[in-house]
Write a protein that holds these residues in place. Structure first.
Motif, PDB file in Angstrom:
ATOM      1  N   SER A 115      -7.984   3.466   6.055  1.00  0.00           N
ATOM      2  CA  SER A 115      -7.051   2.687   5.247  1.00  0.00           C
ATOM      3  C   SER A 115      -5.745   3.442   5.021  1.00  0.00           C
ATOM      4  O   SER A 115      -5.649   4.654   5.226  1.00  0.00           O
ATOM      5  N   THR A 116      -4.738   2.699   4.578  1.00  0.00           N
ATOM      6  CA  THR A 116      -3.435   3.274   4.254  1.00  0.00           C
ATOM      7  C   THR A 116      -2.928   2.649   2.956  1.00  0.00           C
ATOM      8  O   THR A 116      -3.540   1.723   2.410  1.00  0.00           O
ATOM      9  N   GLY A 117      -1.804   3.144   2.480  1.00  0.00           N
ATOM     10  CA  GLY A 117      -1.134   2.541   1.331  1.00  0.00           C
ATOM     11  C   GLY A 117      -1.993   2.500   0.085  1.00  0.00           C
ATOM     12  O   GLY A 117      -2.787   3.397  -0.207  1.00  0.00           O
ATOM     13  N   GLU A 118      -1.841   1.404  -0.678  1.00  0.00           N
ATOM     14  CA  GLU A 118      -2.521   1.287  -1.964  1.00  0.00           C
ATOM     15  C   GLU A 118      -4.029   1.128  -1.818  1.00  0.00           C
ATOM     16  O   GLU A 118      -4.791   1.525  -2.700  1.00  0.00           O
ATOM     17  N   LEU A 119      -4.477   0.574  -0.692  1.00  0.00           N
ATOM     18  CA  LEU A 119      -5.923   0.465  -0.464  1.00  0.00           C
ATOM     19  C   LEU A 119      -6.548   1.853  -0.383  1.00  0.00           C
ATOM     20  O   LEU A 119      -7.644   2.074  -0.906  1.00  0.00           O
ATOM     21  N   ARG A 120      -5.846   2.791   0.267  1.00  0.00           N
ATOM     22  CA  ARG A 120      -6.367   4.165   0.342  1.00  0.00           C
ATOM     23  C   ARG A 120      -6.557   4.741  -1.062  1.00  0.00           C
ATOM     24  O   ARG A 120      -7.547   5.440  -1.330  1.00  0.00           O
TER      25      ARG A 120
END
Length: 327
Positions: free
Chosen positions: A219-224
């Motif tokens: 995952s990347t961004g806010e999901l990470r």
């Protein structure tokens, strides 16, 4: 030699008193600032050191303010106040606000209360048009022993509402709620997956660690950040690795979310990165970083907080002043 030591000690004590006075002056001036956002920040800071007065200041700002300010004040009352929650008439009124963020924040306050009026407000809110409002309502009703109402939540059209109900029942000891949430997450939209995995982790089932580690790596961004929080809840080191990547993101909103998590969970291994973030070019990141340091080891960073009280940003000055004064 003895006179020198006594003189040096007096100087140090005078300096500490002077800095404390400066911190209190910053908060007092903030309460009278022309900007409502600054006044809210000052009230929140004051609530750290004088809870009763801070809560009164936040309540006073509710009437007549724009929705963004009302929501900030209400969230502050939920997050920072240490006193017994009181169902203030203004909070009751704002549970019916036309603004979704205001209704959400007002109902979060109501959910803290055992008052019968709070139960009535939450029961009404399960039929709200906003899924975010319904989430808060069902979560708050869990303590009122309303099985029929919670069963209604299982049939809600929004996935996160159904997961919220499953989490509430799981925390109350109901069987099969981990499996129910996993089934919901299989078909979830990307923007719902993050909050869903956090609620899954809150049920404490460590068998999902492996899946969360894979998700954290991919995952990347806010999901990470959400997956990192879920792993921290489960005391898994992979959560720290994911957060370390998040605080280096080019997206300031991801960095803010990462600092929020670091304020909620003590991660000593990342103190150096948090200190560095207090100098972030995006002031909201710096503010969150100061709050994270103050939450877990305020006395260690008083010198840093004193330096930040000279910031050009009133929000950072106020946050640093409150951190300096924190026990």
């Amino acid at each position: 030699m003895r006179k020198f030591l006594l003189s040096a000690l007096c100087m140090l004590l005078a300096c500490a008193v002077s800095t404390e006075k400066k911190a209190r002056t910053i908060l007092e001036q903030g309460l009278n600032d022309r900007s409502k956002a600054v006044r809210v920040a000052a009230a929140l800071g004051l609530d750290e050191v004088e809870p009763e007065r801070g809560a009164r200041a936040l309540l006073a700002m509710l009437e007549g303010s724009e929705p963004e300010i009302q929501a900030a004040c209400l969230e502050g009352l939920v997050t920072y106040s240490t006193q017994e929650p009181r169902l203030d008439p203004e909070i009751v009124r704002l549970c019916a606000s036309p603004s979704v963020p205001v209704r959400v924040a007002a109902l979060r306050n109501a959910a803290l209360s055992a008052d019968p009026e709070a139960k009535a407000l939450l029961l009404q809110a399960v039929n709200d048009e906003s899924a975010r409002v319904r989430q808060v309502a069902y979560a708050g009703l869990a303590k009122f022993n309303e099985p029929d109402v919670l069963d209604q939540g299982f049939r809600d059209g929004d996935m996160l509402v159904r997961v919220t109900v499953a989490r509430a029942l799981g925390l109350a000891g109901a069987d099969g709620m981990v499996e129910a949430i996993i089934e919901e997450l299989k078909n979830s939209a990307p923007d719902q997956l993050g909050p869903g995995v956090i609620m899954l982790a809150e049920l404490g089932d460590t068998t999902v660690r492996g899946q969360l580690r894979i998700l954290a790596a991919e995952s990347t961004g806010e999901l990470r950040v959400d997956v990192a929080e879920a792993l921290l809840i489960l005391e898994d080191r992979a959560g720290i690795d994911a957060l370390e990547k998040a605080v280096q993101s080019n997206d300031p909103f991801v960095r803010i979310r990462a600092m929020d998590v670091l304020a909620r969970y003590d991660v000593p291994d990342m103190r150096e990165q948090i200190v560095e973030a207090t100098r972030d070019e995006y002031v909201n990141v710096a503010v969150k970083a100061v709050q994270a340091l103050a939450e877990h080891d305020a006395s260690r960073y008083r010198k840093l907080f004193a330096e930040l009280m000279d910031s050009s940003s009133p929000l950072l000055r106020i946050t640093a002043a409150a951190a300096f004064l924190k026990d």
